[in-house]
Design a protein around this motif. Structure first.
Motif, mmCIF file in Angstrom:
data_model
loop_
_atom_site.group_PDB
_atom_site.id
_atom_site.type_symbol
_atom_site.label_atom_id
_atom_site.label_comp_id
_atom_site.label_asym_id
_atom_site.label_seq_id
_atom_site.Cartn_x
_atom_site.Cartn_y
_atom_site.Cartn_z
ATOM 1 N N LYS A 49 0.847 -1.191 0.000
ATOM 2 C CA LYS A 49 0.000 0.000 0.000
ATOM 3 C C LYS A 49 0.888 1.248 0.000
ATOM 4 C CE LYS A 49 -3.804 -2.433 0.446
ATOM 5 N NZ LYS A 49 -3.235 -3.785 0.633
ATOM 6 N N PHE A 50 0.338 2.355 -0.504
ATOM 7 C CA PHE A 50 1.111 3.588 -0.650
ATOM 8 C C PHE A 50 0.460 4.722 0.131
ATOM 9 C CE2 PHE A 50 2.226 0.938 -4.160
ATOM 10 C CZ PHE A 50 3.580 1.161 -4.360
ATOM 11 N N LEU A 51 1.279 5.392 0.943
ATOM 12 C CA LEU A 51 0.846 6.563 1.698
ATOM 13 C C LEU A 51 1.744 7.732 1.303
ATOM 14 C CD1 LEU A 51 -0.785 7.989 3.963
ATOM 15 C CD2 LEU A 51 0.933 7.138 5.581
ATOM 16 N N ALA A 52 1.156 8.764 0.697
ATOM 17 C CA ALA A 52 1.918 9.931 0.272
ATOM 18 C C ALA A 52 2.133 10.880 1.443
ATOM 19 C CB ALA A 52 1.182 10.653 -0.855
ATOM 20 N N GLY A 73 -3.188 5.574 -7.309
ATOM 21 C CA GLY A 73 -3.436 4.379 -6.512
ATOM 22 C C GLY A 73 -3.039 4.457 -5.061
ATOM 23 N N ALA A 74 -2.576 5.633 -4.592
ATOM 24 C CA ALA A 74 -2.236 5.774 -3.176
ATOM 25 C C ALA A 74 -3.497 5.689 -2.318
ATOM 26 C CB ALA A 74 -1.530 7.102 -2.924
ATOM 27 N N ARG A 75 -3.349 5.154 -1.104
ATOM 28 C CA ARG A 75 -4.490 4.985 -0.205
ATOM 29 C C ARG A 75 -4.638 6.127 0.799
ATOM 30 N NH1 ARG A 75 -8.558 2.076 -1.294
ATOM 31 N NH2 ARG A 75 -8.997 1.931 0.941
ATOM 32 N N GLY A 76 -3.647 7.018 0.833
ATOM 33 C CA GLY A 76 -3.732 8.107 1.791
ATOM 34 C C GLY A 76 -2.728 9.194 1.490
ATOM 35 N N TYR A 77 -2.865 10.310 2.212
ATOM 36 C CA TYR A 77 -2.007 11.467 1.978
ATOM 37 C C TYR A 77 -1.954 12.267 3.271
ATOM 38 C CZ TYR A 77 -0.169 15.421 -0.850
ATOM 39 O OH TYR A 77 0.590 16.418 -1.407
ATOM 40 N N VAL A 78 -0.744 12.498 3.761
ATOM 41 C CA VAL A 78 -0.556 13.325 4.962
ATOM 42 C C VAL A 78 0.500 14.382 4.658
ATOM 43 C CG1 VAL A 78 -1.215 11.506 6.578
ATOM 44 C CG2 VAL A 78 1.184 11.736 5.903
ATOM 45 N N THR A 79 0.469 15.477 5.395
ATOM 46 C CA THR A 79 1.469 16.515 5.229
ATOM 47 C C THR A 79 2.598 16.304 6.230
ATOM 48 O OG1 THR A 79 0.127 17.935 6.658
ATOM 49 C CG2 THR A 79 -0.101 18.223 4.279
ATOM 50 N N LYS A 80 3.757 16.906 5.943
ATOM 51 C CA LYS A 80 4.960 16.620 6.720
ATOM 52 C C LYS A 80 4.961 17.235 8.112
ATOM 53 C CE LYS A 80 8.177 15.461 3.025
ATOM 54 N NZ LYS A 80 9.419 15.787 2.296
ATOM 55 N N ASP A 81 3.947 18.023 8.434
ATOM 56 C CA ASP A 81 3.851 18.524 9.801
ATOM 57 C C ASP A 81 3.076 17.564 10.703
ATOM 58 O OD1 ASP A 81 1.360 18.874 8.698
ATOM 59 O OD2 ASP A 81 1.179 21.004 9.202
ATOM 60 N N ARG A 101 -1.073 2.548 9.642
ATOM 61 C CA ARG A 101 -1.860 1.363 10.019
ATOM 62 C C ARG A 101 -3.177 1.305 9.258
ATOM 63 N NH1 ARG A 101 0.966 2.125 15.031
ATOM 64 N NH2 ARG A 101 -0.369 3.872 15.632
ATOM 65 N N LYS A 102 -3.821 2.464 9.071
ATOM 66 C CA LYS A 102 -5.074 2.499 8.312
ATOM 67 C C LYS A 102 -4.854 2.050 6.869
ATOM 68 C CE LYS A 102 -7.550 6.131 10.849
ATOM 69 N NZ LYS A 102 -8.106 7.510 10.757
ATOM 70 N N VAL A 103 -3.823 2.585 6.248
ATOM 71 C CA VAL A 103 -3.520 2.227 4.866
ATOM 72 C C VAL A 103 -3.179 0.744 4.764
ATOM 73 C CG1 VAL A 103 -1.821 2.557 3.032
ATOM 74 C CG2 VAL A 103 -2.844 4.545 4.152
ATOM 75 N N HIS A 104 -2.414 0.264 5.720
ATOM 76 C CA HIS A 104 -2.041 -1.158 5.736
ATOM 77 C C HIS A 104 -3.269 -2.053 5.838
ATOM 78 C CE1 HIS A 104 -0.800 -4.870 8.010
ATOM 79 N NE2 HIS A 104 0.023 -4.927 6.969
ATOM 80 N N ASP A 105 -4.258 -1.601 6.585
ATOM 81 C CA ASP A 105 -5.485 -2.388 6.780
ATOM 82 C C ASP A 105 -6.479 -2.234 5.635
ATOM 83 O OD1 ASP A 105 -4.503 -3.303 9.187
ATOM 84 O OD2 ASP A 105 -5.560 -1.801 10.394
ATOM 85 N N GLY A 106 -6.123 -1.442 4.645
ATOM 86 C CA GLY A 106 -6.994 -1.281 3.486
ATOM 87 C C GLY A 106 -7.917 -0.087 3.550
ATOM 88 N N ASP A 107 -7.790 0.731 4.599
ATOM 89 C CA ASP A 107 -8.609 1.929 4.728
ATOM 90 C C ASP A 107 -7.898 3.130 4.100
ATOM 91 O OD1 ASP A 107 -10.579 0.550 6.148
ATOM 92 O OD2 ASP A 107 -9.515 0.840 8.043
#
Length: 217
Positions: free
Chosen positions: A80-83, A100-108, A119-125
């Protein structure tokens, strides 16, 4: 343990993420990469559970993090991919999600919240803040795909110039931008000069108005 590959072109940024994830616990950092090509090779070789990758990176055909996702997501469905990026601009979020990324967070993001997102991305959420999730809903839920349409003027800027442009447009000083992006103040000045020249703007105040009008700050 969730196996992680960290992809970022800044060694200090990779070290910071590694340190935070080790502090939080529950993750095994199995590899690192610094550009598109090395990221694709590393993912193919290690097949981690989650790839934590920056959006703007050198190498490949210029597609950054989204290119890494496109090249690997179908081949390795278990990964899974988290940006993660300094940018919270709509088109950056939508582009990597389209890939195809499953999530996106900022560096702060804090170490704890980064761990929760992984963990959410790993679980498919999916893992997005409320504001970033709104961009995704606009683009995919309502069919308003114009949010991801390329802006001809923005396309003139390199990935690094876009990062610098967004931070300067938010009112950050050259010193603050340099610290945030792990580059020198002189390099920031060079990027700002290039941005103003390419966009045919006179100063950072015009740049702020230009960016605000396009909802990219």
């Amino acid at each position: 343990m969730i196996s992680i590959v960290i992809v970022d072109d800044h060694p200090l940024a990779r070290a910071g993420m590694l340190g935070e994830l080790n502090r939080v616990g529950g993750f095994e950092i199995v590899g690192e990469a610094h550009d598109v090509d090395s990221a694709i090779d590393t993912v193919r070789a290690l097949r981690p559970n989650v790839v934590l990758l920056d959006v703007h990176m050198p190498g490949g055909s210029g597609g950054g993090g989204a290119e890494v996702v496109r090249e690997c997501v179908d081949m390795y469905p278990g990964t899974k991919f988290l940006a993660i990026s300094v940018s919270d601009a709509a088109r950056d979020v939508v582009a990597v999600v389209r890939a195809g990324a499953r999530g996106y967070v900022t560096k702060d993001v804090t170490g704890e919240r980064l761990g929760d997102a992984i963990r959410k991305v790993h679980d498919g959420d999916a893992a997005f803040s409320a504001r970033l999730a709104g961009f995704v809903l606009d683009a995919f839920g309502t069919g308003a795909g114009d949010i991801a349409d390329r802006d001809d003027e923005l396309d003139r800027l390199t990935g690094r110039e876009q990062e610098v442009m967004r931070l300067i447009a938010r009112g950050m000083s050259y010193k603050e931008v340099a610290s945030d992006l792990y580059i020198s103040i002189k390099t920031v000045e060079t990027h700002v000069s290039a941005v103003l020249r390419k966009l045919q703007l006179s100063n950072r105040h015009e740049l702020a108005r230009w960016a605000a009008a396009r909802r990219i700050v």
